[in-house]
Design an enzyme around this catalytic site. Structure first.
Site, short mmCIF file in Angstrom:
data_model
loop_
_atom_site.label_atom_id
_atom_site.label_comp_id
_atom_site.label_asym_id
_atom_site.label_seq_id
_atom_site.Cartn_x
_atom_site.Cartn_y
_atom_site.Cartn_z
N THR A 132 0.82 -1.21 0.00
CA THR A 132 0.00 0.00 0.00
C THR A 132 0.85 1.26 0.00
O THR A 132 1.98 1.26 0.49
CB THR A 132 -0.91 0.00 1.25
OG1 THR A 132 -1.55 1.25 1.36
CG2 THR A 132 -0.12 -0.25 2.54
N ASP A 133 0.27 2.34 -0.49
CA ASP A 133 0.98 3.64 -0.45
C ASP A 133 1.10 4.17 0.99
O ASP A 133 1.90 5.07 1.26
CB ASP A 133 0.29 4.68 -1.34
CG ASP A 133 -1.16 4.99 -0.96
OD1 ASP A 133 -1.69 4.35 -0.02
OD2 ASP A 133 -1.77 5.87 -1.60
N GLU A 134 0.31 3.59 1.92
CA GLU A 134 0.32 4.11 3.29
C GLU A 134 1.67 3.90 3.99
O GLU A 134 1.94 4.54 5.00
CB GLU A 134 -0.81 3.46 4.12
CG GLU A 134 -2.17 3.73 3.53
CD GLU A 134 -3.33 3.53 4.51
OE1 GLU A 134 -3.09 3.38 5.70
OE2 GLU A 134 -4.47 3.54 4.04
N TYR A 157 -1.91 -0.50 10.98
CA TYR A 157 -2.05 -1.15 9.67
C TYR A 157 -0.85 -0.85 8.78
O TYR A 157 -0.20 -1.77 8.25
CB TYR A 157 -3.34 -0.70 8.98
CG TYR A 157 -3.37 -1.02 7.50
CD1 TYR A 157 -3.47 -2.34 7.05
CD2 TYR A 157 -3.28 -0.01 6.53
CE1 TYR A 157 -3.47 -2.64 5.68
CE2 TYR A 157 -3.28 -0.30 5.17
CZ TYR A 157 -3.38 -1.62 4.75
OH TYR A 157 -3.37 -1.92 3.42
N LYS A 161 2.11 -3.32 7.27
CA LYS A 161 2.38 -3.50 5.83
C LYS A 161 3.84 -3.12 5.53
O LYS A 161 4.52 -3.80 4.75
CB LYS A 161 1.42 -2.66 4.98
CG LYS A 161 -0.03 -3.12 4.99
CD LYS A 161 -0.26 -4.51 4.41
CE LYS A 161 -0.08 -4.60 2.92
NZ LYS A 161 -0.47 -5.93 2.38
P1 NAD Z 1 -9.89 -7.24 2.03
O1 NAD Z 1 -9.91 -6.98 3.49
O2 NAD Z 1 -11.09 -6.94 1.21
O3 NAD Z 1 -9.52 -8.78 1.78
C1 NAD Z 1 -8.51 -9.44 2.48
C2 NAD Z 1 -8.64 -10.93 2.22
O4 NAD Z 1 -7.56 -11.59 2.92
C3 NAD Z 1 -9.95 -11.55 2.73
O5 NAD Z 1 -10.47 -12.44 1.77
C4 NAD Z 1 -9.55 -12.29 3.99
O6 NAD Z 1 -10.35 -13.42 4.27
C5 NAD Z 1 -8.11 -12.68 3.65
N1 NAD Z 1 -7.29 -12.86 4.86
C6 NAD Z 1 -7.12 -11.97 5.88
N2 NAD Z 1 -6.31 -12.50 6.82
C7 NAD Z 1 -5.97 -13.74 6.38
C8 NAD Z 1 -5.17 -14.79 6.91
N3 NAD Z 1 -4.57 -14.68 8.10
N4 NAD Z 1 -4.99 -15.91 6.17
C9 NAD Z 1 -5.60 -16.05 4.97
N5 NAD Z 1 -6.41 -15.11 4.43
C10 NAD Z 1 -6.59 -13.97 5.13
O7 NAD Z 1 -8.61 -6.46 1.51
P2 NAD Z 1 -8.37 -5.68 0.12
O8 NAD Z 1 -8.85 -4.31 0.26
O9 NAD Z 1 -8.83 -6.53 -1.00
O10 NAD Z 1 -6.77 -5.64 0.12
C11 NAD Z 1 -6.01 -6.72 -0.42
C12 NAD Z 1 -4.53 -6.39 -0.30
O11 NAD Z 1 -4.25 -5.18 -1.01
C13 NAD Z 1 -4.06 -6.16 1.13
O12 NAD Z 1 -2.77 -6.70 1.26
C14 NAD Z 1 -4.01 -4.64 1.26
O13 NAD Z 1 -3.05 -4.24 2.19
C15 NAD Z 1 -3.61 -4.25 -0.16
N6 NAD Z 1 -4.08 -2.91 -0.60
C16 NAD Z 1 -5.39 -2.55 -0.48
C17 NAD Z 1 -5.81 -1.30 -0.96
C18 NAD Z 1 -7.26 -0.87 -0.89
O14 NAD Z 1 -7.56 0.28 -1.22
N7 NAD Z 1 -8.19 -1.71 -0.49
C19 NAD Z 1 -4.89 -0.45 -1.57
C20 NAD Z 1 -3.54 -0.86 -1.66
C21 NAD Z 1 -3.15 -2.09 -1.19
O1 DAU Z 2 -4.15 3.99 0.47
C1 DAU Z 2 -4.39 2.62 0.36
C2 DAU Z 2 -5.23 2.15 1.53
O2 DAU Z 2 -6.55 2.65 1.31
C3 DAU Z 2 -5.25 0.64 1.69
O3 DAU Z 2 -3.96 0.19 2.00
C4 DAU Z 2 -6.21 0.23 2.81
O4 DAU Z 2 -6.29 -1.18 2.88
C5 DAU Z 2 -7.57 0.79 2.49
O5 DAU Z 2 -8.47 0.50 3.54
C6 DAU Z 2 -7.51 2.32 2.28
O6 DAU Z 2 -7.20 2.99 3.53
P1 DAU Z 2 -7.98 4.35 3.96
O7 DAU Z 2 -7.88 4.48 5.41
O8 DAU Z 2 -7.52 5.48 3.12
O9 DAU Z 2 -9.47 3.93 3.47
P2 DAU Z 2 -10.92 4.17 4.15
O10 DAU Z 2 -11.93 3.82 3.13
O11 DAU Z 2 -11.00 3.55 5.49
O12 DAU Z 2 -10.94 5.75 4.37
C7 DAU Z 2 -10.80 6.66 3.28
C8 DAU Z 2 -10.78 8.07 3.87
O13 DAU Z 2 -12.09 8.35 4.38
C9 DAU Z 2 -9.84 8.26 5.03
O14 DAU Z 2 -9.31 9.57 4.99
C10 DAU Z 2 -10.73 8.10 6.27
C11 DAU Z 2 -12.06 8.64 5.78
N1 DAU Z 2 -13.26 8.02 6.38
C12 DAU Z 2 -13.37 6.66 6.41
C13 DAU Z 2 -14.46 6.03 6.95
C14 DAU Z 2 -14.56 4.53 6.99
C15 DAU Z 2 -14.31 8.81 6.86
O15 DAU Z 2 -14.23 10.06 6.80
N2 DAU Z 2 -15.40 8.20 7.38
C16 DAU Z 2 -15.53 6.84 7.47
O16 DAU Z 2 -16.56 6.35 7.99
#
Ligand code: NAD
Ligand code: DAU
Length: 351
Positions: A132-134, A157, A161
């Site tokens: 992730t970019d975080e 988190y 990562k």
């Molecule tokens: P998600 O939470 O929707 O899905 C995660 C999946 O991993 C689920 O199916 C869960 O059952 C599985 N999982 C969790 N813990 C596990 C374990 N211990 N063993 C086996 N399976 C397990 O997540 P997502 O948003 O699809 O993110 C997927 C990946 O991409 C993550 O590594 C996250 O850090 C990365 N990522 C997400 C975002 C985003 O915006 N969502 C952006 C950049 C990177």
């Molecule tokens: O940048 C990549 C990341 O983006 C991934 O690595 C993470 O897995 C993914 O969850 C996401 O993280 P964020 O914290 O940016 O996503 P989230 O949707 O939780 O929140 C987006 C923005 O909105 C953040 O600034 C927090 C804000 N927010 C979020 C929630 C859930 C609110 O204002 N209200 C809310 O209820």
């Protein structure tokens, strides 16, 4: 011999799009989806693939060292695309250890299993870690994260990562494991669990419930449509250089408040409501602890080296997303019916 590709976290949001792309695009690969099916994992996301001859699911937890070793010994994957993780920042604030277990220990278990299996033959092998970019921390009003930006994670988190990224690089340098890493910005699109901002807001707007915005809504995120992330993952897995890192972003920055105003506009239109009706649901609530101000990604390396670019403009992506959630009410109701109600009230009541 067919190649076997192990995809972890394939039942989650991004993972399910990656699994679908790989199963449909590469009939010559065996795609093995390994997932523990936590609250975020949902096999309904992959219903259309169940009968495909090149797809199989294995339920396993990456924190279980023995189970992971056995999966590698049995299936002998040629490549790993590792997405399984605890992914929600708010949950990491209330339960950091779960993030250390899955994101750090789980990643090390996979690295060790790959190292053992590929010890004597690394030809054509690749351990691809999805990050992730975080990990880069928080930006001020200007500037972009590049692959050279120093790590500065600030939430449990992002620290978990960042730690897993370091482990992957350590296994590359110490044990010569073939690896590649990508760091992506915020994804949105179909199948995202409704704890995340966009699907949470879609669901609340639909039910005319308050839309909780943390702080003043001035935090900035760079949004990318999930299928564009999956396409980038395919490209990097096949063409990324061993040991390299690639940033992936949408070049699409929004403050949270502007994003939610836009979403309200799209939802009003889709639901046949008066323009301006849903925006009244916006409610400012207590800020997230340690809330990162701004993320923004420079994807220049990926664009020049591997010729990737996002296929969708945000307008089109958000309309497609709203349309999917409105047409898949059953999916939403199913995921909301579990422990989510408890989570929601703990997270938002009295905020
Ligand atoms: P998600 O939470 O929707 O899905 C995660 C999946 O991993 C689920 O199916 C869960 O059952 C599985 N999982 C969790 N813990 C596990 C374990 N211990 N063993 C086996 N399976 C397990 O997540 P997502 O948003 O699809 O993110 C997927 C990946 O991409 C993550 O590594 C996250 O850090 C990365 N990522 C997400 C975002 C985003 O915006 N969502 C952006 C950049 C990177
Ligand atoms: O940048 C990549 C990341 O983006 C991934 O690595 C993470 O897995 C993914 O969850 C996401 O993280 P964020 O914290 O940016 O996503 P989230 O949707 O939780 O929140 C987006 C923005 O909105 C953040 O600034 C927090 C804000 N927010 C979020 C929630 C859930 C609110 O204002 N209200 C809310 O209820």
């Amino acid at each position: 011999m067919k190649k076997t590709i192990l995809i972890t976290g394939g039942a989650g949001f991004i993972g399910s799009h990656v699994v679908r792309l790989m199963v449909n695009k590469y009939p010559g690969y065996r795609i093995l989806n390994l997932d523990a099916l936590t609250y975020a994992g949902n096999l309904e996301n992959l219903k259309d693939l169940e009968e495909k001859p090149n797809y199989a699911f294995v339920k396993a937890d990456i924190t279980d060292e023995k189970a992971i070793r056995e999966v590698f010994e049995k299936h002998k994957p040629d490549g790993v695309i590792h997405l399984a993780a605890e992914s929600h920042v708010d949950r990491s604030i209330s339960d950091p250890l779960a993030f250390i277990r899955s994101n750090v220990v789980g990643t090390v278990n996979l690295l060790n299993a790959a190292r053992n299996l590929w010890e004597n033959d690394k030809e054509g092998k690749c351990f691809y870690h999805i990050s992730t970019d975080e990990v880069y921390g928080s930006l001020g009003a200007t500037g972009l994260f590049t692959e050279e930006t120093a790590y500065d994670p600030r939430s449990p988190y992002s620290a978990s990562k960042a730690s897993s990224d370091h482990m992957v690089r350590a296994w590359h340098h110490t044990y010569n494991l073939p690896v590649v890493i990508s760091n992506c910005s915020n994804n949105y699109g179909p199948n995202q669990f409704p704890e995340k901002l966009i699907p949470l807001a879609i669901n609340n707007i639909k039910h005319k419930k308050d839309i909780p915005i943390y702080g003043k809504g001035e935090n900035v995120r760079d949004w990318l449509f999930v299928e564009d992330h999956a396409a980038a993952i395919d490209l990097i897995f096949h063409k990324g250089r061993n040991g390299e890192t690639y940033n992936i972003g949408g070049n699409n920055e929004w403050t949270n408040i502007d994003l939610i105003r836009k979403l309200c506009e799209v939802m009003d239109k889709a639901l046949g409501r008066e323009p301006g009706e849903s925006v009244k649901l916006i409610t400012f609530v207590k800020d997230r602890a340690g809330h990162d101000k701004r993320y923004a990604i420079d994807s220049g390396k990926l664009m020049t080296e591997l010729d990737w670019k996002p296929s969708l403009q945000f307008e089109e992506g958000i309309e497609k997303t709203v349309d999917w959630y409105l047409k898949n009410e059953g999916w939403l109701e199913n995921v909301l019916s579990g422990d989510y109600a408890n989570y929601y009230s703990q997270q938002y009541d009295n905020r």
